[in-house]
Every structure is written in structure tokens, then in C-alpha cells.
Design a protein around this motif. Structure first.
Motif, PDB file in Angstrom:
ATOM      1  N   ALA A  99     -28.261   3.789 -19.134  1.00 53.35           N
ATOM      2  CA  ALA A  99     -28.636   4.603 -20.791  1.00 53.35           C
ATOM      3  C   ALA A  99     -29.891   3.815 -21.242  1.00 53.35           C
ATOM      4  O   ALA A  99     -29.966   2.583 -20.772  1.00 53.35           O
ATOM      5  CB  ALA A  99     -26.794   3.995 -20.742  1.00 53.35           C
ATOM      6  N   ALA A 100     -30.088   4.084 -22.435  1.00 57.40           N
ATOM      7  CA  ALA A 100     -30.912   3.295 -22.794  1.00 57.40           C
ATOM      8  C   ALA A 100     -30.780   1.818 -23.622  1.00 57.40           C
ATOM      9  O   ALA A 100     -29.452   1.446 -23.844  1.00 57.40           O
ATOM     10  CB  ALA A 100     -31.182   4.904 -24.901  1.00 57.40           C
ATOM     11  N   PRO A 101     -31.726   1.117 -23.764  1.00 58.94           N
ATOM     12  CA  PRO A 101     -31.136  -0.457 -23.983  1.00 58.94           C
ATOM     13  C   PRO A 101     -30.870  -0.577 -25.189  1.00 58.94           C
ATOM     14  O   PRO A 101     -31.228   0.624 -26.037  1.00 58.94           O
ATOM     15  CB  PRO A 101     -32.932  -0.430 -23.636  1.00 58.94           C
ATOM     16  N   PHE A 109     -25.713   0.077 -19.368  1.00 60.70           N
ATOM     17  CA  PHE A 109     -25.021   1.384 -18.819  1.00 60.70           C
ATOM     18  C   PHE A 109     -24.104   1.663 -19.312  1.00 60.70           C
ATOM     19  O   PHE A 109     -22.636   2.165 -19.396  1.00 60.70           O
ATOM     20  CB  PHE A 109     -24.787   0.587 -16.872  1.00 60.70           C
ATOM     21  N   THR A 110     -23.896   2.868 -18.302  1.00 54.52           N
ATOM     22  CA  THR A 110     -22.759   4.350 -18.802  1.00 54.52           C
ATOM     23  C   THR A 110     -21.990   4.777 -17.730  1.00 54.52           C
ATOM     24  O   THR A 110     -22.953   4.860 -17.266  1.00 54.52           O
ATOM     25  CB  THR A 110     -23.307   5.472 -19.761  1.00 54.52           C
ATOM     26  N   VAL A 111     -20.816   4.058 -17.568  1.00 53.56           N
ATOM     27  CA  VAL A 111     -19.917   4.600 -16.521  1.00 53.56           C
ATOM     28  C   VAL A 111     -18.523   5.388 -16.798  1.00 53.56           C
ATOM     29  O   VAL A 111     -18.093   5.548 -18.088  1.00 53.56           O
ATOM     30  CB  VAL A 111     -18.988   3.312 -15.768  1.00 53.56           C
ATOM     31  N   THR A 112     -18.397   6.479 -16.616  1.00 57.05           N
ATOM     32  CA  THR A 112     -17.513   7.458 -16.766  1.00 57.05           C
ATOM     33  C   THR A 112     -16.799   8.092 -15.733  1.00 57.05           C
ATOM     34  O   THR A 112     -16.775   8.481 -14.527  1.00 57.05           O
ATOM     35  CB  THR A 112     -18.025   8.855 -17.065  1.00 57.05           C
ATOM     36  N   GLY A 258     -26.771   8.693  -9.556  1.00 60.09           N
ATOM     37  CA  GLY A 258     -26.996   8.119 -10.516  1.00 60.09           C
ATOM     38  C   GLY A 258     -27.673   7.157 -11.043  1.00 60.09           C
ATOM     39  O   GLY A 258     -28.816   6.609 -11.992  1.00 60.09           O
ATOM     40  N   LEU A 259     -26.611   5.747 -10.201  1.00 58.78           N
ATOM     41  CA  LEU A 259     -27.356   4.786 -10.547  1.00 58.78           C
ATOM     42  C   LEU A 259     -28.968   4.477  -9.339  1.00 58.78           C
ATOM     43  O   LEU A 259     -29.901   3.862  -9.371  1.00 58.78           O
ATOM     44  CB  LEU A 259     -27.039   3.642  -9.794  1.00 58.78           C
TER      45      LEU A 259
END
Length: 337
Positions: A99-101, A109-112, A258-259
């Protein structure tokens, strides 16, 4: 093969950004989370509840805990993570990505999750483990973890002196046969098309290992449902109470695309896992991997140790990032990305 365990009391996802999200609630993930929580890091473990060793009745080869049922080890691990303030959330990861810093330049990081919930984290530890891919032989999968085993160190003592059959899946099964020969004098090697040269056949003969070149058609059962043996393509039944299979091992990658983590293959098409360096570092800044997701042959003890090492390294990296941010703030500057 993947077996889902019974759900347990799940912690709530925290609001805001946590230091680390650990994806995977097995030995590697829980031990990594333990190290982080004891370092007063905010950490959340996301556990899908489908560990590789779910079909096994007991875990072996780990001193002190030898013979302990896998669910009990995971239960204790969750309790220990929680007693230091860590959270364990029962759920499946649907997506994970950079994600944006943050405004100070720190990574995000975004985890959904599959149910739509999401969370933000500064760092990610991937400890998803692996899945075993069995050969497509009718009746084989239903005995997985009991009459059908894969590891002489995990299950060998429990099947000692039994009539064992090696169901070959490729060249690696040749070495597999010698390991199981240590455990029984009644061993049959079902070649399944594996090329055996004269030297290998001579070595098998010297150890009293019978070779069957006729393909296996199906697994047959006793009246009580236990494994009775295999039926060959010619109709002949070979009695065996245990089958040993060198499975293809594949790291669990669901929700991790996505990683953009680098993958690597084992020789002889035996498996595929995440590539990593020292302490589980990857080429993706801010992401570590540990346990069977990268070391496909690791047993529980090795996976737990790798998780601890990764957790300690993540804490060290975060300590440096925290110090850099504090210094920059004190000097009225913005830290470099």
C-alpha cells in the motif's frame, strides 16, 4: 490435500496499522508471532485453520513435544501468543498487497480477508505452509495421514515392522525406499513407471526390497475400512497395511499473489515454494517467509525455529525504522523511503 480444522474463538481485527501481520497459524507463524509479541510488537496472526498435519494423530521428531496431537500444539501456541498481547484471527486471506507508504516513509501493506474485512500492517510474515499433492490413484487420498504416509521421521516408528509399500512418484522415491527399509523387512516398491537401472535394482535386491513394475490401479480396503493393499492393472492384489508416498509439495499461495513473491522449484518436480534469503527475507521489502512455505522439507521443529528467526529479524528491522523516524522527527526532516 487440505483438511480444515474446527473453528475456535477468534480475536477481532484491530483498528489502525499493526506492526506485523502473520499469514498462517502453524508452528512457523505462531512462533514468529510469539517472538514479535514478546518484543512488544503489535502482531496479528491470520489462520485459515487448514494445517498440513491436520490428518495426523500426533506430531513426532520434536523433543519434549514428541507424540503431542497437532491441534494441541496449535492451541497452546495461540494461547501463548495471546498472553503477550498478540491476536489470532480465524479467517482466509483473499488478497495481500503493498500500500502507499506512511507519511514518514515507512512501508505499509493491506491484507483483506475472504469475508471482506481488511487490515493494515507495516511488515508481513508469510507462513502459509504447504499442501501435499498425492498421485491420482483411486482410494489413496482417504487414507492420507494414517494408512498412507510420506515421512519416515514423522510416521516411521508408528508403522515399523508393518508390510509397507512404496508408491513411487519419481526418482526421489528410490531414496524414500531405503529410508523405509530401515523400518521394516517387508517392503515392496511399486515402480509406477519410475526408471530403475540395473544398479538400483541390484541395491534393492541386496536389501530384500521387492519391485513391482505392473502399475497400481487402485487402493483396496479391509471390511473395517482400513487399508488392505493395492490392486494392480492385471487384477492381482498385493497386500500392504501401509503405503508410503513421496508427495509433490506446493507452498500455499492463495491470497498472496499481490505480494509478487519469487518462487523456486525443487529438483525432480518434487515441489515449489517461496524463495528466501537469511532469516526468511525476500526480494520484496517488508515481506518475510518462514516454515514449509519456503523450506518444503522442514518438520515442525525446524518450521518453528525459522519462524522465531524471522520474527526476531523483523523486530530488528522495525527497531531501526522506528529510530530513523524518531531521529527525522527530532530534526524536522522526512526519513528516506
Amino acid at each position: 490435500m487440505a483438511v480444515t480444522t474446527s473453528p475456535y474463538a477468534s480475536d477481532a481485527l484491530p483498528e489502525g496499522t499493526v506492526d506485523v501481520v502473520v499469514i498462517g497459524g502453524g508452528a512457523a507463524g505462531l512462533n514468529g508471532a510469539l517472538m514479535l509479541a514478546r518484543s512488544r510488537r503489535s502482531v496479528v496472526v491470520i489462520d485459515s485453520g487448514s494445517p498440513r498435519n491436520a490428518p495426523a494423530e500426533a506430531m513426532h521428531g520434536f523433543i519434549v513435544l514428541d507424540g503431542t496431537p497437532p491441534p494441541e500444539i496449535r492451541r497452546r501456541g495461540r494461547e501463548q501468543v495471546r498472553q503477550y498481547g498478540g491476536r489470532v484471527v480465524f479467517g482466509e486471506v483473499a488478497s495481500s498487497e503493498s500500500a502507499a507508504p506512511a507519511t514518514d516513509g515507512d512501508l505499509r501493506f493491506t491484507v483483506t480477508l475472504a469475508d471482506g474485512r481488511s487490515m493494515s500492517a507495516r511488515r508481513v510474515l508469510v507462513a502459509t505452509g504447504l499442501k501435499d499433492v498425492l498421485p491420482e490413484v483411486p482410494g489413496l487420498a482417504e487414507h492420507w495421514g494414517r494408512g498412507v504416509v510420506h515421512c519416515p521421521y514423522c510416521h516411521g516408528w508408528e508403522v515399523r515392522d508393518e508390510p509397507i509399500g512404496i508408491l513411487a512418484t519419481g526418482p526421489a522415491s528410490i531414496g524414500h525406499a531405503f529410508l523405509f527399509r530401515q523400518l521394516t523387512e517387508n517392503l515392496t516398491f511399486f515402480a509406477q513407471g519410475t526408471d530403475l537401472d540395473e544398479s538400483t535394482r541390484a541395491r534393492f535386491a541386496a536389501r530384500g526390497i521387492r519391485i513391482v513394475d505392473t502399475p497400481v490401479q487402485e487402493v483396496v480396503n479391509n471390511e473395517d475400512g482400513t487399508l488392505a493393499g493395492v490392486r494392480l492393472a492385471d487384477g492381482h492384489v498385493v497386500a500392504r497395511s501401509v503405503l508410503a508416498v513421496a508427495t509433490r509439495m506446493e507452498a500455499r499461495t492463495e491470497g498472496l499473489q499481490g505480494l509478487k513473491l519469487l518462487m523456486q522449484d525443487l529438483p525432480d518436480n518434487m515441489g515449489r515454494g517461496f524463495a528466501c534469503g537469511m532469516a526468511g527475507t525476500t526480494e520484496v521489502p517488508g515481506v518475510w517467509v518462514a516454515g514449509n512455505a519456503t523450506d518444503l522439507a522442514a518438520q515442525v521443529g525446524a518450521a518453528a525455529a525459522a519462524g522465531a528467526l524471522a520474527g526476531a529479524h523483523i523486530n530488528s528491522v522495525l527497531a531501526t525504522a522506528d529510530t530513523d523516524a524518531a531521529l527525522a522527527a527530532a530534526q524536522g526532516e522526512t526519513p528516506a523511503l
